[in-house]
Design a protein around this motif. Structure first.
Motif, PDB file in Angstrom:
ATOM      1  N   LEU A  39       6.043  69.073  28.472  1.00 13.58           N
ATOM      2  CA  LEU A  39       4.697  68.566  28.718  1.00 13.58           C
ATOM      3  C   LEU A  39       3.635  69.593  28.362  1.00 13.58           C
ATOM      4  O   LEU A  39       2.464  69.236  28.170  1.00 13.58           O
ATOM      5  CB  LEU A  39       4.560  68.151  30.188  1.00 13.58           C
ATOM      6  CG  LEU A  39       5.276  66.864  30.592  1.00 13.58           C
ATOM      7  CD1 LEU A  39       5.240  66.695  32.105  1.00 13.58           C
ATOM      8  CD2 LEU A  39       4.635  65.663  29.912  1.00 13.58           C
ATOM      9  N   LEU A  52       5.352  62.310  31.909  1.00  9.28           N
ATOM     10  CA  LEU A  52       6.291  62.308  30.784  1.00  9.28           C
ATOM     11  C   LEU A  52       6.212  60.977  30.031  1.00  9.28           C
ATOM     12  O   LEU A  52       6.282  60.951  28.794  1.00  9.28           O
ATOM     13  CB  LEU A  52       7.706  62.538  31.316  1.00  9.28           C
ATOM     14  CG  LEU A  52       8.722  63.191  30.369  1.00  9.28           C
ATOM     15  CD1 LEU A  52       8.244  64.576  29.955  1.00  9.28           C
ATOM     16  CD2 LEU A  52      10.074  63.299  31.054  1.00  9.28           C
ATOM     17  N   ILE A  60      10.911  68.511  31.490  1.00 10.26           N
ATOM     18  CA  ILE A  60       9.490  68.403  31.850  1.00 10.26           C
ATOM     19  C   ILE A  60       8.673  69.546  31.267  1.00 10.26           C
ATOM     20  O   ILE A  60       7.451  69.435  31.134  1.00 10.26           O
ATOM     21  CB  ILE A  60       9.306  68.369  33.379  1.00 10.26           C
ATOM     22  CG1 ILE A  60       9.939  69.616  34.030  1.00 10.26           C
ATOM     23  CG2 ILE A  60       9.886  67.110  33.982  1.00 10.26           C
ATOM     24  CD1 ILE A  60       9.683  69.710  35.528  1.00 10.26           C
ATOM     25  N   TYR A 113      10.572  61.181  27.113  1.00  7.71           N
ATOM     26  CA  TYR A 113      10.915  60.308  28.245  1.00  7.71           C
ATOM     27  C   TYR A 113      12.070  59.381  27.875  1.00  7.71           C
ATOM     28  O   TYR A 113      13.018  59.205  28.653  1.00  7.71           O
ATOM     29  CB  TYR A 113       9.684  59.503  28.642  1.00  7.71           C
ATOM     30  CG  TYR A 113       9.936  58.529  29.768  1.00  7.71           C
ATOM     31  CD1 TYR A 113      10.116  58.971  31.067  1.00  7.71           C
ATOM     32  CD2 TYR A 113       9.989  57.165  29.509  1.00  7.71           C
ATOM     33  CE1 TYR A 113      10.342  58.074  32.101  1.00  7.71           C
ATOM     34  CE2 TYR A 113      10.230  56.259  30.535  1.00  7.71           C
ATOM     35  CZ  TYR A 113      10.398  56.718  31.829  1.00  7.71           C
ATOM     36  OH  TYR A 113      10.637  55.827  32.840  1.00  7.71           O
ATOM     37  N   LEU A 128       5.407  63.774  37.826  1.00 12.70           N
ATOM     38  CA  LEU A 128       5.891  64.423  36.603  1.00 12.70           C
ATOM     39  C   LEU A 128       6.478  63.403  35.633  1.00 12.70           C
ATOM     40  O   LEU A 128       6.273  63.492  34.416  1.00 12.70           O
ATOM     41  CB  LEU A 128       6.934  65.480  36.950  1.00 12.70           C
ATOM     42  CG  LEU A 128       6.395  66.806  37.492  1.00 12.70           C
ATOM     43  CD1 LEU A 128       7.536  67.719  37.901  1.00 12.70           C
ATOM     44  CD2 LEU A 128       5.531  67.497  36.443  1.00 12.70           C
ATOM     45  N   LEU A 129       7.215  62.442  36.165  1.00  8.61           N
ATOM     46  CA  LEU A 129       7.830  61.437  35.300  1.00  8.61           C
ATOM     47  C   LEU A 129       6.772  60.504  34.719  1.00  8.61           C
ATOM     48  O   LEU A 129       6.900  60.030  33.577  1.00  8.61           O
ATOM     49  CB  LEU A 129       8.878  60.650  36.076  1.00  8.61           C
ATOM     50  CG  LEU A 129      10.059  61.476  36.612  1.00  8.61           C
ATOM     51  CD1 LEU A 129      11.071  60.580  37.313  1.00  8.61           C
ATOM     52  CD2 LEU A 129      10.732  62.241  35.482  1.00  8.61           C
ATOM     53  N   THR A 145      15.151  61.342  27.749  1.00  7.27           N
ATOM     54  CA  THR A 145      15.579  61.665  29.110  1.00  7.27           C
ATOM     55  C   THR A 145      16.367  60.526  29.725  1.00  7.27           C
ATOM     56  O   THR A 145      17.414  60.734  30.355  1.00  7.27           O
ATOM     57  CB  THR A 145      14.350  61.996  29.974  1.00  7.27           C
ATOM     58  OG1 THR A 145      13.753  63.203  29.495  1.00  7.27           O
ATOM     59  CG2 THR A 145      14.737  62.180  31.425  1.00  7.27           C
ATOM     60  N   PHE A 174      14.307  65.277  35.064  1.00  7.46           N
ATOM     61  CA  PHE A 174      13.338  66.384  35.069  1.00  7.46           C
ATOM     62  C   PHE A 174      13.719  67.528  34.140  1.00  7.46           C
ATOM     63  O   PHE A 174      12.988  68.519  34.087  1.00  7.46           O
ATOM     64  CB  PHE A 174      13.205  66.936  36.499  1.00  7.46           C
ATOM     65  CG  PHE A 174      12.635  65.956  37.488  1.00  7.46           C
ATOM     66  CD1 PHE A 174      11.269  65.847  37.659  1.00  7.46           C
ATOM     67  CD2 PHE A 174      13.458  65.140  38.235  1.00  7.46           C
ATOM     68  CE1 PHE A 174      10.735  64.947  38.572  1.00  7.46           C
ATOM     69  CE2 PHE A 174      12.942  64.236  39.141  1.00  7.46           C
ATOM     70  CZ  PHE A 174      11.571  64.130  39.311  1.00  7.46           C
ATOM     71  N   GLY A 210       9.130  74.456  32.232  1.00  7.65           N
ATOM     72  CA  GLY A 210       9.771  73.476  33.113  1.00  7.65           C
ATOM     73  C   GLY A 210      10.056  74.051  34.488  1.00  7.65           C
ATOM     74  O   GLY A 210       9.849  73.389  35.510  1.00  7.65           O
TER      75      GLY A 210
END
Length: 807
Positions: free
Chosen positions: A590, A546, A587, A554, A542-543, A557, A584, A625
């Protein structure tokens, strides 16, 4: 003042609306669980947990009722106090019993079997010898040629004689009378028994034996009266010379002895198995020698060096005590200890409620704590029973092996060091009390090993680091046991045993804890720092998405993660949880990354959309999310942050646009609730701080040439508006903690948004290498910074500016 009243009334009405929303029926149509029913269920679970722990103690008490009542000693240890008999008992004097049984065994004679087949062979050899003597007289064949069928032994013995000796012997044994006499005399001697020369020499000749014939009749005989082939040959040679009085008696006797010794076969065989069987029967016929000791008698004085017979006295005393104890007395002790353990459990529960109330707020945590204590009690008892009854290990050498620190280590990894330490000491006390004869040794050992284990792993973030606890527990157990063994004057070999067992104890505790940890996390929905650290890897799928699909989000974040971590750390919260959950929290963007300002690259995707549609896209990133978090099986604390990081805040920008559009087109009412996030409000300290840090970081992007004063004003305004908007109504943060968080965020943002000096422009005659590598275009960059106030994060700032202007 009027404006302030207006703000307060708005806050009250909004709080009522949010409360009504929380109390509304669930989406499935079923009513939510009310606080009253939740409290009742927790009380019921607590009662069942108390009963479960008490039941484990009861099993321990009744199963351990036959434990030793005398001091626990090992071979070679010195008695540290006088030991008196608490009841009449007798014990077996092993030494005296062994002596008497040995004496009885010695009365059993060795048994030898008389082999008639061997006698027949000897007679056959003599018959062949007579035939060869006859052949020698006739001399019809050469001396080296013997009749077919002659035994090799006879042939070899005969050929060893020279012709003169053969002729002399043939002449002396020519008549049938002489041969019959020799054969009869041989038969008598064979019946007396012939034994090999080597065996005769190696056996004590003064004792008697039994000779068992072919009809299994036993004849008693002195071993010294037995014959050997040499003695038989001498007897036969002497008998011939004495009976028939030869002229050359010495010569004939010498030749005869030399020849006969090779023809005699030993006919006695030692029956070892039969002899040992009869000796064992004789030994078993002697009953154990019993010694009587009356009640009150001193049977082990202080300073006595424990020998095998002393251990037998202690064991006999214990058996007698347990046999003679009255049932009423035993049950009285058992009931007393049951009551005491129940009071201890109640007191422990009250203490934990006062010191760690959050445990009782979660029914799953109550179940987890109870199951851990029950497991520790039963596991310790099982190991003790195995070592005591299967391997006959003394109790004081069993205690170092008991995993008394298991509950403390396990709960420290799951719920934190404070609850782990409290439960560890509490379970050690219960294990020590759950017996008709409580032993403080267990409690001291459990308390110290629990403290050592908790201190060693309190900040462990990897499974490898948890094994520092194994070393700490092993060292603690070793030190405590060395002190105990020294006080009891225990022999040195036991210290090496304790060293090995202490190392095993630490390893057992940590291996069990690590094996149970993943299962427990899954079943009880608990997230440990170890699991969080695994999720903190920025290469998580997931990261990575991102980074590639929403680089602006990102970067945002990472900034929020740093701010949140510092703020949570300032109030003593779980900084690692704050950082990982922040990774997270967005997310959901996305699903439509370019519809958020930080990822728009200067293109306004909302220009052709209605305000209501734009707000739905912005609001939907929370729902998306949560869906992604569930799909990727993220932990519950992270899902809670995703759901609550905006609380029920208003998407102010699109709400104002909607009001503007409405005023120009129609008179339909624009509901503020349609532009608010669905919630819930943040509850935990970490979720609340992430929510505040998220807004502050997003709003700080709108600052042109940020200064400490601007940042201070911005953060204070956001905190004030969040409080007035009721976004912290359910938060666990206190007002003092909110002030601490505010100061920390201001300091962190000031550091992160620090300005740089404006470098002068290069003259034409200056070299390009003199141009500063970093920061030269700071003024231009600041002017080119995009406005971060648009979109979801910037809505709080817009609302803040609006309220500030109104005020």
């Amino acid at each position: 003042m009027a404006i302030l009243k207006k703000l307060l009334s708005r806050r009250i009405s909004r709080s009522k609306a949010m409360r009504d929303r929380r109390l509304a029926p669930s989406p499935a149509g079923l009513p939510s669980e009310s606080p009253t029913s939740n409290t009742v269920s927790r009380i019921i679970i607590l009662l069942f947990s108390v009963i479960a722990v008490w039941g484990a103690c009861a099993v321990n008490i009744f199963y351990r009722s036959h434990r030793s009542v005398t001091p626990d000693y090992v071979l070679g240890q010195r008695v540290h106090t006088d030991v008196y008999a608490e009841t009449d008992f007798n014990y077996e004097d092993v030494t005296e019993t062994t002596i008497k049984r040995q004496q009885e065994e010695n009365t059993v004679l060795d048994i030898y079997r008389l082999d008639e087949a061997a006698n027949e062979v000897s007679r056959q050899y003599f018959s062949e010898l007579f035939d060869l003597l006859d052949l020698s007289i006739t001399a019809s064949k050469p001396q080296h040629e013997l009749p077919d069928g002659t035994s090799e032994i006879v042939a070899s013995a005969f050929l060893s004689l020279d012709q003169h000796q053969k002729n002399s012997l043939s002449t002396s044994l020519m008549s049938a009378d002489k041969r019959n006499f020799l054969t009869q005399h041989l038969g008598k001697i064979l019946l007396e028994g012939v034994i090999a020369e080597d065996e005769f020499r190696q056996t004590e000749t003064s004792r008697n034996i039994w000779i068992l014939d072919e009809h299994r009749r036993k004849t008693k005989s002195a071993f010294k009266n037995l014959h050997t082939p040499e003695s038989v040959a001498s007897h036969l040679a002497e008998a011939i010379v004495t009976r028939f009085r030869y002229v050359d008696a010495a010569g004939i006797q010498g030749v005869s002895r030399k020849l006969f010794v090779n023809l005699i076969i030993p006919n006695l065989t030692f029956e070892r198995s039969l002899t040992e069987k009869e000796r064992q029967a004789a030994s078993d016929s002697i009953p154990p020698v019993k010694k009587w000791i009356s009640e009150g008698t001193l049977f082990l004085p202080k300073g006595t060096l424990i020998a095998a017979k002393d251990l037998m006295k202690l064991e006999a005393h214990d058996r007698s005590y347990q046999t003679n104890i009255g049932s009423s007395e035993y049950y009285q002790k058992a009931v007393t200890m049951l009551i005491l353990t129940l009071l201890t459990i109640a007191a422990g529960a009250l203490f934990i409620y006062q010191q760690h109330p959050t445990i009782f707020a979660n029914k799953f945590h109550i179940i987890l704590v109870a199951l851990t204590v029950v497991l520790n009690i039963l596991l310790a008892r099982a190991l003790e029973g195995i070592m005591e009854y299967s391997f006959n290990t003394p109790r004081m050498l069993i205690y170092p092996l008991l995993p008394l620190a298991l509950s403390s280590v396990f709960l420290t990894l799951l719920l934190g060091k404070n609850i782990g330490l409290s439960i560890g000491i509490f379970s050690s006390l219960l294990i020590a009390l759950a017996d008709t004869t409580p032993d403080i040794h267990i409690f001291v050992l459990g308390m110290f090993s629990s403290c050592a284990g908790v201190v060693a792993i309190r900040s462990a973030r990897t499974r490898t680091q948890t094994f520092r606890g194994a070393i700490a527990i092993a060292l603690t157990v070793l030190v405590v046991e060395i002190v105990v063994l020294a006080l009891k004057s225990t022999p040195w070999p036991n210290y090496f045993y304790v060293l090995a067992v202490a190392i095993g104890n630490g390893l057992i505790v940590l291996i069990l804890a690590n094996l149970l940890l993943p299962v427990t996390e899954y079943l009880f929905g608990i997230t440990t720092d170890i699991s969080l650290l695994e999720l903190s890897d920025l290469n998580q799928p997931l990261l990575k998405r991102l980074q590639m699909e929403a680089p602006g989000t990102y970067h945002h974040t990472l900034m929020v993660a740093t701010i949140s971590e510092h703020a949570v750390e300032a109030i003593g919260g779980n900084a690692l949880l704050a950082r990982v959950a922040t990774y997270f929290h967005d997310i959901g963007k996305l699903s439509n990354p370019t519809y958020f300002t930080e990822n728009s690259f200067g293109i306004d995707r909302h220009e052709d959309l209605s305000p209501r549609m734009s707000s739905l896209i912005i609001l939907n990133h929370v729902k998306e999310g949560l869906a992604m978090a569930t799909k990727h099986k993220l932990r519950k604390p992270i899902r809670d942050v995703i759901a609550s990081h905006h609380g029920t805040s208003l998407v102010y920008y699109f709400y104002q646009r909607a009001k503007g559009v409405k005023s120009e087109t129609d008179n339909d009412r624009i509901a503020e609730e349609d532009f608010r996030y669905p919630g819930p409000l943040p509850v935990s300290k970490e979720a609340s701080i992430i929510s505040l840090a998220d807004s502050c970081e997003a709003a700080s992007r709108s600052l042109q040439k940020p200064t400490p004063q601007k940042i201070n004003t911005l953060v204070s305004e956001i905190f004030r508006n969040r409080i007035l908007d009721g976004q912290l109504n359910d938060s666990e943060l206190s007002m003092s903690e909110i002030h601490t968080v505010e100061d920390t965020i201001i300091k962190t943002l000031t550091t992160m948004l620090h300005g740089r000096i404006a470098y002068p422009k290069l003259d034409d005659n200056e070299s390009q290498s003199d141009k500063p590598a970093d920061g030269a275009q700071i003024d231009g960059q600041e002017k080119a910074d995009p406005d971060g106030s648009n979109g979801s994060e910037g809505s709080d700032v817009q609302q803040s500016e609006d309220i500030s202007a109104t005020a």
